[in-house]
Design a protein around this motif. Structure first.
Motif, short mmCIF file in Angstrom:
data_model
loop_
_atom_site.label_atom_id
_atom_site.label_comp_id
_atom_site.label_asym_id
_atom_site.label_seq_id
_atom_site.Cartn_x
_atom_site.Cartn_y
_atom_site.Cartn_z
N ALA A 262 15.46 -42.97 -0.32
CA ALA A 262 15.16 -44.25 -1.25
C ALA A 262 13.76 -44.35 -1.18
O ALA A 262 13.10 -44.93 -2.40
CB ALA A 262 15.85 -45.22 -0.57
N ALA A 263 12.77 -44.01 -0.15
CA ALA A 263 11.34 -43.95 -0.42
C ALA A 263 10.92 -43.15 -1.12
O ALA A 263 10.15 -43.29 -2.27
CB ALA A 263 10.90 -43.63 1.09
N ARG A 264 11.55 -41.87 -1.40
CA ARG A 264 11.27 -40.77 -2.26
C ARG A 264 11.34 -41.19 -3.98
O ARG A 264 10.76 -41.04 -4.60
CB ARG A 264 11.73 -39.63 -1.80
CG ARG A 264 11.39 -38.59 -0.63
CD ARG A 264 12.14 -37.51 -0.37
NE ARG A 264 11.38 -36.75 0.37
CZ ARG A 264 11.92 -35.66 1.15
NH1 ARG A 264 13.36 -35.63 1.25
NH2 ARG A 264 11.20 -35.02 2.12
N ARG A 265 12.66 -41.80 -3.97
CA ARG A 265 13.03 -42.39 -5.19
C ARG A 265 12.11 -43.39 -5.72
O ARG A 265 11.76 -43.32 -6.95
CB ARG A 265 14.51 -42.73 -5.21
CG ARG A 265 14.93 -43.21 -6.49
CD ARG A 265 16.48 -43.18 -6.52
NE ARG A 265 16.90 -44.36 -5.33
CZ ARG A 265 17.55 -43.88 -4.47
NH1 ARG A 265 17.72 -42.47 -4.06
NH2 ARG A 265 17.98 -44.90 -3.64
N PHE A 266 11.57 -44.29 -4.81
CA PHE A 266 10.54 -45.13 -5.46
C PHE A 266 9.40 -44.66 -5.60
O PHE A 266 8.64 -44.91 -6.54
CB PHE A 266 10.49 -46.17 -4.20
CG PHE A 266 9.54 -47.33 -4.40
CD1 PHE A 266 10.27 -48.61 -5.03
CD2 PHE A 266 8.48 -47.38 -4.32
CE1 PHE A 266 9.43 -49.69 -5.34
CE2 PHE A 266 7.45 -48.61 -4.82
CZ PHE A 266 8.10 -49.58 -5.11
N VAL A 267 8.73 -43.71 -4.70
CA VAL A 267 7.45 -43.32 -4.89
C VAL A 267 7.64 -42.38 -6.48
O VAL A 267 6.66 -42.54 -7.07
CB VAL A 267 7.06 -41.97 -4.00
CG1 VAL A 267 5.96 -41.30 -4.31
CG2 VAL A 267 6.91 -42.90 -2.54
N HIS A 268 8.68 -41.83 -6.67
CA HIS A 268 8.55 -40.99 -7.89
C HIS A 268 8.69 -42.05 -9.19
O HIS A 268 8.03 -41.84 -10.15
CB HIS A 268 9.82 -40.08 -7.98
CG HIS A 268 9.79 -38.88 -8.87
ND1 HIS A 268 8.76 -38.34 -9.55
CD2 HIS A 268 10.85 -39.21 -10.04
CE1 HIS A 268 9.25 -37.55 -10.75
NE2 HIS A 268 10.46 -37.99 -10.97
N GLU A 269 9.88 -42.93 -9.13
CA GLU A 269 10.14 -43.97 -10.31
C GLU A 269 9.01 -44.79 -10.62
O GLU A 269 8.63 -45.10 -11.77
CB GLU A 269 11.29 -44.48 -10.01
CG GLU A 269 12.58 -43.78 -9.88
CD GLU A 269 13.83 -44.50 -9.53
OE1 GLU A 269 13.74 -45.67 -9.20
OE2 GLU A 269 14.87 -43.99 -9.54
N HIS A 270 7.96 -45.16 -9.38
CA HIS A 270 6.95 -46.03 -9.85
C HIS A 270 5.73 -45.28 -9.85
O HIS A 270 4.56 -46.13 -9.99
CB HIS A 270 6.85 -46.95 -8.59
CG HIS A 270 8.10 -48.11 -8.64
ND1 HIS A 270 7.87 -49.25 -9.20
CD2 HIS A 270 9.26 -48.01 -7.91
CE1 HIS A 270 9.23 -49.99 -9.10
NE2 HIS A 270 10.09 -49.02 -8.44
N GLY A 271 5.78 -44.12 -10.02
CA GLY A 271 4.44 -43.32 -10.32
C GLY A 271 3.41 -43.71 -9.27
O GLY A 271 2.40 -43.74 -9.60
N LEU A 272 3.66 -43.67 -7.94
CA LEU A 272 2.73 -43.81 -6.61
C LEU A 272 1.67 -42.74 -6.82
O LEU A 272 0.47 -43.04 -6.81
CB LEU A 272 3.19 -44.12 -5.66
CG LEU A 272 3.41 -45.54 -5.35
CD1 LEU A 272 4.61 -46.32 -6.24
CD2 LEU A 272 4.02 -45.61 -3.77
N ASN A 273 2.21 -41.37 -7.08
CA ASN A 273 1.10 -40.25 -7.17
C ASN A 273 0.71 -40.27 -8.37
O ASN A 273 1.43 -40.33 -9.54
CB ASN A 273 1.96 -39.12 -6.67
CG ASN A 273 2.21 -39.31 -5.10
OD1 ASN A 273 1.67 -39.84 -4.27
ND2 ASN A 273 3.43 -38.81 -4.79
N GLU A 274 -0.61 -39.66 -8.72
CA GLU A 274 -1.18 -39.60 -9.98
C GLU A 274 -1.48 -38.05 -10.27
O GLU A 274 -1.85 -37.06 -9.47
CB GLU A 274 -2.40 -40.22 -10.13
CG GLU A 274 -2.26 -41.69 -9.74
CD GLU A 274 -3.69 -42.52 -9.72
OE1 GLU A 274 -3.75 -43.40 -10.50
OE2 GLU A 274 -4.15 -42.36 -8.74
#
Length: 723
Positions: free
Chosen positions: A241-253
């Protein structure tokens, strides 16, 4: 605390569309309120002290929102506050200095992460790492991985930091896990701006109270047998769930570049240093446009495998910039690429070379200079067509400047260690200790975290170990029974309340130890910004101390010690060096067994000066009489021995060339930094040094009587002095 954060508090009230200007850590504070935080706690420590300091002083405004703020006694009590988010949809944030603070909080964090959270739980950790660090050079990353807490390391600019704070709460709620956001010193203190939003009153707060507890649910407890199911939830549910959130919300640039054959991956917190290095190499402009593609990891744990493989695909080589050891991110990425290369359709990714610590320093801070050297090496091997000669010239210029400085100042360059403030009430204690050691011999000294740790530097050089805040007495437990004489332990009043009473005093009494403990009672947790303690003086006591130059009337520490069973207890005003030396001598030579505690008391000079300077300035403006005490050295009497300097170490006590041509050696001199604490004179008296010190009173806005006395004294002195 005398320091005022009035302007900072006003910036917390900015509404939608208004522009916030200020420091990074204050932007975090504003972002917490914009996120609807319900409660905030923490323990002070650089570089995140301002977060809690501002919140504490802003309580009247926060009460209007219903936000509860609590200054905790240590990091463990702060972490335990997040337990409110286990059962209730309340967002909570706590803050402390890491990594030592995270170590102290580790028990509570383990249980919190195992049980999981319903409301967002955020830990803002000041990552005190690198050349400016004041603690052990370890990383929060290990603790986050160990406890399955997600770790953010935001790119150092205010809009990104604010967005990461807001997304951290959402990430926490989406994955039912606590989130840690680490902020380096440069991120906390950089200045910038962002467009603010309205503050959100929390759904559950001191103004919107809960009707009662939820129905009992054993699954919310971190306790066997439920812990086995919770461990599977971490791996099977929360991590995906954490990985999915990081990816879907574009936390990394991802920042695209024209050189597609190579790429750079960096921790978000290193992005600014990386861009500076690229500019020096001629590979980036002043607006952040880089010729090399960059993946900035604002979320460094967990990593998203699809993002890593997507960035690395089609590249000959990738360089990872990860500060500190062990190389957690590098190992994670290497594993991801190896596994991906075994999958159909991704086999070409096995040709992508991953570099990291082999091109850069294994340990230490990644400054722009370090990064330039690593990038030049990496590009020389994998992108030789790029011209990096400007970087080589810059490095030569840096080396030249360093060489010239060495020639002017001596080689190696003189160190500039931190030291006590001018007039610090702790310096007289160590001066007294040096005098006593001359008579009875030097004992084993267990030092501690705090201002008193400066005594490990010259001219005192006292301290055989430092093992944690308030841990000095505990760290002497193994040494004491093996010593022919008594050991000495030193801690501050902040360390006493943080950990020293339970881990040190209680343990010593339980085991019938026989040592000497000195508690520096200056009234505050001074080294972190003079935050108040349970034993801090109130306004009336501050006035008493100012008027009588005496100890405070608060006896919380002394009463606690007596209640615990300490029989040998003395309270000494620190500036009385002779009395302090006598008390130390008694503590080490008495036949009485058991713990001997000396409470060395005098208010923090920095805090005192913050309070009295505006008062004195107001008196001067109004034309009222003001008397300031100063000390000086009569150079006609000074022999040039300088024992006074070796015993006190005060920065205002220095040397100057003698005006007498027959005196070859320089004489002692008190400069204008003197605050009139009187230590130099006390040391001279206690050590039976030369009588060259004098005490003078400087009268501003003098009255008629002052002028008459000055004329009379001048006339008398003129008669006594030869023409």
């Amino acid at each position: 605390m005398e320091m005022s954060f009035h302007e900072e508090i006003e910036s917390l009230k900015l509404g939608d569309g208004e522009v916030f200007h200020g420091e990074g850590i204050l932007a975090v504070t504003k972002a917490l309120l914009q996120s609807g935080v319900a409660y905030v706690g923490g323990y002070q420590g650089a570089p995140v002290s301002h977060l809690l300091d501002v919140m504490v002083q802003a309580r009247p405004y926060l009460d209007e929102l219903g936000v509860h703020v609590e200054a905790c006694t240590n990091e463990a009590s702060a972490a335990a506050m997040l337990g409110a988010s286990i059962n209730y949809p309340a967002r909570g944030a706590v803050t402390w200095k890491s990594i030592v603070g995270t170590n102290v909080a580790s028990d509570a964090l383990s249980y919190l992460s195992t049980a999981g959270v319903l409301g967002g739980a955020l830990i803002v950790a000041g990552e005190d790492y690198g050349e400016g660090a004041s603690i052990a050079l370890e990383r929060t990353h290990a603790m986050a991985m160990k406890s399955s807490m997600w770790l953010l390391d935001p790119r150092p600019n205010l809009p990104t930091i604010v967005r990461m704070v807001e997304k951290a709460f959402e990430l926490s709620e989406a994955s039912n896990s606590p989130v840690v956001m680490e902020l380096r010193i440069r991120a906390c203190h950089l200045r910038g701006s962002f467009v603010a939003r309205d503050n959100r009153a929390p759904a559950v707060s001191t103004r919107r109270r809960l009707e009662g507890p939820p129905a009992f649910d054993y699954a919310r407890l971190s306790h066997p047998p439920e812990t086995f199911r919770q461990e599977k939830l971490k791996a099977d549910v929360r991590l995906p769930a954490a990985r999915r959130f990081v990816h879907e919300h574009g936390l990394n640039e991802v920042f695209e570049g024209t050189e597609s054959g190579v790429g750079l991956i960096c921790q978000g917190g290193l992005y600014n240093n990386l861009m500076r290095a690229l500019q020096m190499l001629g590979l980036a402009d002043n607006f952040g446009n880089s010729r090399l593609p960059i993946l900035a990891l604002n979320a460094v744990y967990p990593l998203v495998p699809e993002e890593i493989t997507g960035f690395c695909a089609g590249k000959r080589a990738v360089l990872l910039l990860e500060e500190g050891m062990p190389e957690f991110i590098e190992q994670d990425i290497a594993t991801t690429l190896r596994r991906a290369a075994e999958q159909p359709g991704l086999r070409d990714i096995g040709q992508t070379r991953l570099h990291g610590k082999d091109m850069l320093l294994l340990a230490g801070e990644y400054t722009s200079e370090v990064i330039v050297r690593g990038l030049a090496r990496f590009l020389g091997e994998h992108a030789a067509h790029l011209d990096t000669s400007s970087g080589a010239r810059w490095l030569e210029a840096v080396a030249g400047s360093r060489s010239r400085a060495g020639e002017l100042l001596g080689d190696p360059l003189p160190v500039r260690p931190p030291t006590f403030c001018v007039g610090c009430p702790e310096r007289p204690v160590f001066a007294a200790m040096k005098l006593v050691w001359r008579e009875i011999g030097e004992p084993h000294v267990s030092a501690d975290i705090g201002c008193h740790a400066f005594a490990t530097f010259e001219p005192f050089s006292q301290g055989n170990s430092i093992l944690g805040y308030g841990m000095s007495l505990a760290s002497a437990a193994g040494v004491g029974p093996m010593m022919s004489g008594r050991t000495m332990s030193i801690m501050g009043d902040g360390g006493f309340w943080h950990n020293g009473f339970l881990s040190g005093v209680a343990s010593n009494l339980l085991n019938r130890g026989d040592g000497v403990l000195v508690i520096m009672k200056n009234g505050y947790a001074s080294a972190t910004g003079t935050q108040e303690l349970i034993s801090s003086p109130d306004e009336g006591e501050k006035a008493l101390a100012r008027e009588k130059s005496a100890v405070h009337t608060d006896r919380t520490i002394e009463n606690t010690l007596r209640g615990a069973g300490v029989k040998w207890l003395r309270n000494v005003y620190t500036y009385r060096v002779g009395e302090m030396a006598k008390t130390l001598r008694e503590a080490f030579t008495t036949n009485e067994r058991g713990l001997k505690v000396i409470v060395a008391e005098a208010e923090c000079q920095l805090e005192r000066q913050r309070r009295i300077r505006p008062i004195l300035a107001g008196l001067l403006r109004s034309g009222r009489r003001v008397v300031r005490t100063r000390f000086g050295v009569d150079e006609d009497v000074c022999s040039g021995d300088h024992s006074c300097i070796r015993l006190s170490g005060c920065p205002s006590l220095t040397i100057k060339a003698a005006s007498d041509p027959l005196k070859v050696d320089p004489v002692a001199h008190v400069n204008n930094g003197c605050v009139g604490c009187g230590l130099c004179g006390e040391v001279a008296h206690a050590a039976i040094l030369c009588p060259s010190f004098f005490r003078a009173e400087i009268v501003q806005n003098p009255g008629a009587w002052d002028r008459f006395l000055a004329r009379a004294r001048g006339t008398l002195i003129g008669w006594l002095q030869p023409a």
